[in-house]
Enzyme design. Sequence first.
Site, PDB file in Angstrom:
ATOM      1  N   LYS A  10      -6.492  11.734  47.476  1.00  0.00           N
ATOM      2  CA  LYS A  10      -5.988  10.582  46.725  1.00  0.00           C
ATOM      3  C   LYS A  10      -4.618  10.896  46.160  1.00  0.00           C
ATOM      4  CE  LYS A  10      -7.735   9.101  42.615  1.00  0.00           C
ATOM      5  NZ  LYS A  10      -8.585   8.330  41.660  1.00  0.00           N
ATOM      6  N   SER A  26       1.724   0.161  58.738  1.00  0.00           N
ATOM      7  CA  SER A  26       1.472   1.469  58.149  1.00  0.00           C
ATOM      8  C   SER A  26       2.064   1.612  56.755  1.00  0.00           C
ATOM      9  CB  SER A  26       1.996   2.598  59.035  1.00  0.00           C
ATOM     10  OG  SER A  26       3.416   2.619  59.019  1.00  0.00           O
ATOM     11  N   TYR A  59      -2.608   2.805  57.922  1.00  0.00           N
ATOM     12  CA  TYR A  59      -2.584   4.204  58.349  1.00  0.00           C
ATOM     13  C   TYR A  59      -1.287   4.842  57.868  1.00  0.00           C
ATOM     14  CZ  TYR A  59       0.409   2.335  62.047  1.00  0.00           C
ATOM     15  OH  TYR A  59       1.408   1.701  62.725  1.00  0.00           O
ATOM     16  N   GLY A  74       5.415  -3.475  57.421  1.00  0.00           N
ATOM     17  CA  GLY A  74       4.792  -4.646  58.042  1.00  0.00           C
ATOM     18  C   GLY A  74       4.277  -5.613  56.998  1.00  0.00           C
ATOM     19  N   GLY A  75       3.132  -6.208  57.277  1.00  0.00           N
ATOM     20  CA  GLY A  75       2.552  -7.194  56.368  1.00  0.00           C
ATOM     21  C   GLY A  75       2.269  -6.647  54.983  1.00  0.00           C
TER      22      GLY A  75
END
Length: 137
Positions: A10, A26, A59, A74-75
């Site tokens: 984490k 990613s 990822y 990206g999104g």
Amino acid sequence: MATIRLMHAKLHRVTVTEANVNYVGSITIDSDLMDKVGLLPLEEVDVINLDNGKRWSTYTLPGKAGSGHICPNGGAALLCKPGDLLIIIAYQECDRSFVLKQGHQAKVLVADKNNRCDEFIYQDLIPKDHGLEFSCS
């Protein structure tokens, strides 16, 4: 064989340095941070935005070592903005009986405002007589 998913890594309270909607996907993470907690390139992670409560899976991609770079791509870039605080969590599948007998360890890095290690924590599941004990050190 019963398998369970346990957290193994984490990154806590890392700060978004860039959000790049034009990348294929990613999250790019300073490779030093990835190495410290044992994240692999292309490993699936859950990402939680502490500023707006949004959560997504993606990822990892390694960024330049020592840069402090945290960049949702990206999104996911639409779910945050530079300056937002994130938690990035990776899980591993484990055999439940193995964990009960051998235990488990997760690595947690708490970041400072520059995405450097402010605190490093081991979270352990330690086998006891009839179960597990949780330890944080």
